[in-house]
Design an enzyme around this catalytic site. Sequence first.
Site, PDB file in Angstrom:
ATOM      1  N   THR A   1     -30.971 -13.162 -27.540  1.00  0.00           N
ATOM      2  CA  THR A   1     -31.491 -14.487 -27.173  1.00  0.00           C
ATOM      3  C   THR A   1     -31.675 -15.374 -28.410  1.00  0.00           C
ATOM      4  O   THR A   1     -31.159 -16.495 -28.473  1.00  0.00           O
ATOM      5  CB  THR A   1     -32.858 -14.330 -26.458  1.00  0.00           C
ATOM      6  OG1 THR A   1     -32.695 -13.420 -25.394  1.00  0.00           O
ATOM      7  CG2 THR A   1     -33.372 -15.652 -25.933  1.00  0.00           C
TER       8      THR A   1
ATOM      9  N   LYS B   1     -42.523  -9.415 -34.983  1.00  0.00           N
ATOM     10  CA  LYS B   1     -43.984  -9.254 -35.120  1.00  0.00           C
ATOM     11  C   LYS B   1     -44.406  -7.788 -35.041  1.00  0.00           C
ATOM     12  O   LYS B   1     -45.349  -7.382 -35.723  1.00  0.00           O
ATOM     13  CB  LYS B   1     -44.709 -10.074 -34.056  1.00  0.00           C
ATOM     14  CG  LYS B   1     -44.384  -9.703 -32.628  1.00  0.00           C
ATOM     15  CD  LYS B   1     -44.122 -10.896 -31.773  1.00  0.00           C
ATOM     16  CE  LYS B   1     -43.241 -10.535 -30.606  1.00  0.00           C
ATOM     17  NZ  LYS B   1     -42.730 -11.646 -29.872  1.00  0.00           N
TER      18      LYS B   1
ATOM     19  N   VAL C   1     -44.930 -15.426 -35.520  1.00  0.00           N
ATOM     20  CA  VAL C   1     -46.337 -15.660 -35.183  1.00  0.00           C
ATOM     21  C   VAL C   1     -46.530 -16.541 -33.950  1.00  0.00           C
ATOM     22  O   VAL C   1     -47.184 -16.147 -33.002  1.00  0.00           O
ATOM     23  CB  VAL C   1     -47.096 -16.243 -36.392  1.00  0.00           C
ATOM     24  CG1 VAL C   1     -48.527 -16.553 -36.009  1.00  0.00           C
ATOM     25  CG2 VAL C   1     -47.066 -15.265 -37.545  1.00  0.00           C
TER      26      VAL C   1
ATOM     27  N   GLY D   1     -43.843 -18.716 -32.496  1.00  0.00           N
ATOM     28  CA  GLY D   1     -42.572 -19.332 -32.111  1.00  0.00           C
ATOM     29  C   GLY D   1     -42.245 -20.511 -33.006  1.00  0.00           C
ATOM     30  O   GLY D   1     -42.119 -20.380 -34.222  1.00  0.00           O
TER      31      GLY D   1
ATOM     32  N   GLU E   1     -41.217 -10.680 -19.299  1.00  0.00           N
ATOM     33  CA  GLU E   1     -40.179  -9.645 -19.214  1.00  0.00           C
ATOM     34  C   GLU E   1     -40.393  -8.844 -17.921  1.00  0.00           C
ATOM     35  O   GLU E   1     -41.460  -8.899 -17.315  1.00  0.00           O
ATOM     36  CB  GLU E   1     -40.342  -8.664 -20.383  1.00  0.00           C
ATOM     37  CG  GLU E   1     -40.480  -9.297 -21.733  1.00  0.00           C
ATOM     38  CD  GLU E   1     -39.150  -9.467 -22.418  1.00  0.00           C
ATOM     39  OE1 GLU E   1     -38.259  -8.663 -22.171  1.00  0.00           O
ATOM     40  OE2 GLU E   1     -39.005 -10.439 -23.185  1.00  0.00           O
TER      41      GLU E   1
ATOM     42  N   LYS F   1     -49.616 -10.555 -33.522  1.00  0.00           N
ATOM     43  CA  LYS F   1     -49.492 -11.861 -34.176  1.00  0.00           C
ATOM     44  C   LYS F   1     -50.771 -12.207 -34.940  1.00  0.00           C
ATOM     45  O   LYS F   1     -50.714 -12.783 -36.023  1.00  0.00           O
ATOM     46  CB  LYS F   1     -49.174 -12.933 -33.139  1.00  0.00           C
ATOM     47  CG  LYS F   1     -47.774 -12.736 -32.544  1.00  0.00           C
ATOM     48  CD  LYS F   1     -47.614 -13.563 -31.297  1.00  0.00           C
ATOM     49  CE  LYS F   1     -46.217 -13.485 -30.732  1.00  0.00           C
ATOM     50  NZ  LYS F   1     -46.132 -14.122 -29.414  1.00  0.00           N
TER      51      LYS F   1
END
Length: 407
Positions: A15, A91, A118, A120, A175, A190
């Site tokens: 992705t 991360k 962290v 995006g 997901e 994060k």
Amino acid sequence: MSADPYRIGLLGHGTVGSAFDELLEERSDEIERFNGRRPVISGVLTRSRGEFEEVLAGADLLVELMGGIEPAREYLLRALRAGKDVVTANKQLLSQHGEELFETARVHDVRLRFEAAVAGAVPVVRVLEESLSATPIERIHGIVNGTTNFILTRMARGATYEEALAEAQRVGYAEADPSDDVSGRDAAAKMAILARLAFGSPVHLDDVRYEGIEHLQAEDLEYARELGLGLKLIGTAERLRGGLSVRVYPTFLYGGHPLATISGSFNAVTVESEAITELTLSGPGAGGRQTASAVLGDVVSVMTGGARPPAPPLALELIEDVESAFYLHLDVADRPGVLASVTTVLGEHDVSIKSVVQHGMGERARLVMVTHQVLESRMRAAVAEVAQFDFVRSPPRAIRVIEEEFL
Ligand SMILES: NC(=O)c1ccc[n+]([C@@H]2O[C@H](COP(=O)([O-])OP(=O)(O)OC[C@H]3O[C@@H](n4cnc5c(N)ncnc54)[C@H](OP(=O)(O)O)[C@@H]3O)[C@@H](O)[C@H]2O)c1
């Protein structure tokens, strides 16, 4: 004669990796115009194509977008030892093996950049490292997981947890296995990275206490609304009593807190310091193209020599027992003396009540209160004792409340 191209070895083409490839293609003319060298992808490694040694040998810098611990850890260590700069969005890896990687980067005097690991596309790493490098930071609060923020936003509008999760999966935010997100573990990873950055102290994922959102009830959000509160999954990293506390909990906020209005899949980070009061950065927390733009920003920063090698850490003590205000939800029998019994037990544990809402529902009643600040250990002990009363009909629910507002 034009300068040599700047060669990027790309580990992972999923992705984010494929979005990075596309974005680089679109932006390379502009980057060359400003920096004198043209960034190009010199090699790609996936499970089905490429050889790591070849990709490494042919690159000036490696971009790691595979995810997971191994072989990403091994590849990055080999790249750093070979004197190559590295950009990663991983991360899990940084929160569990960050010190080993940072130390290796330091020894070999190379850069290890991780903006996309962290929040995006939200450029919090750069802001902490550069813009706020002279500012002693006291506290960071973050909404650093877009999936859970999306679910909580839907729940605030009346959906159940299950309905909100199903919608998050349908629109591609969650997901098929959402456990890392909803358990708070992704946010904890994060926050470990953010805490290390803000306070210069090594923080491992295992040092972060976290709770998820799986057990929240839509009812809690309704009662909280009556008390002027909204619910978020909040990560906190703060200096406390000479040490450091890092934690992630579902937390109520009053409307005047800058994170109260962050909705949907957005991420946001609030940095507090006496010198600046507070500063909030917000934006998309995930998505291929959004994440790729943070990765490419790191690449350009390394190309132009702007990013420093990581600084050595200075360990601070980890503080476990911290103070917080709490929301407490009690499902009780509707009979005289209940409120008095509850407040007596709370008082014995130094828990004082700020506001109460009581709803009669036939034989049962809901007692919902917000406390003043109290040590978590005291609150836990008080709740355990209240739960023993025969008039308490289901396990009490205690949720932290952040009281600050910046109005
Ligand atoms: N997706 C997001 O919105 C987002 C946001 C922020 C950060 N991130 C981070 O970005 C990283 C990449 O995420 P993603 O969503 O792009 O993952 P993804 O779609 O699953 O892609 C992973 C890529 O890495 C490759 N890969 C995995 N294991 C490998 C191995 N052992 N050897 C060689 N190649 C391997 C895969 O190869 P195949 O193509 O052969 O399977 C695939 O090309 C992760 O660290 C993630 O946490 C993602």
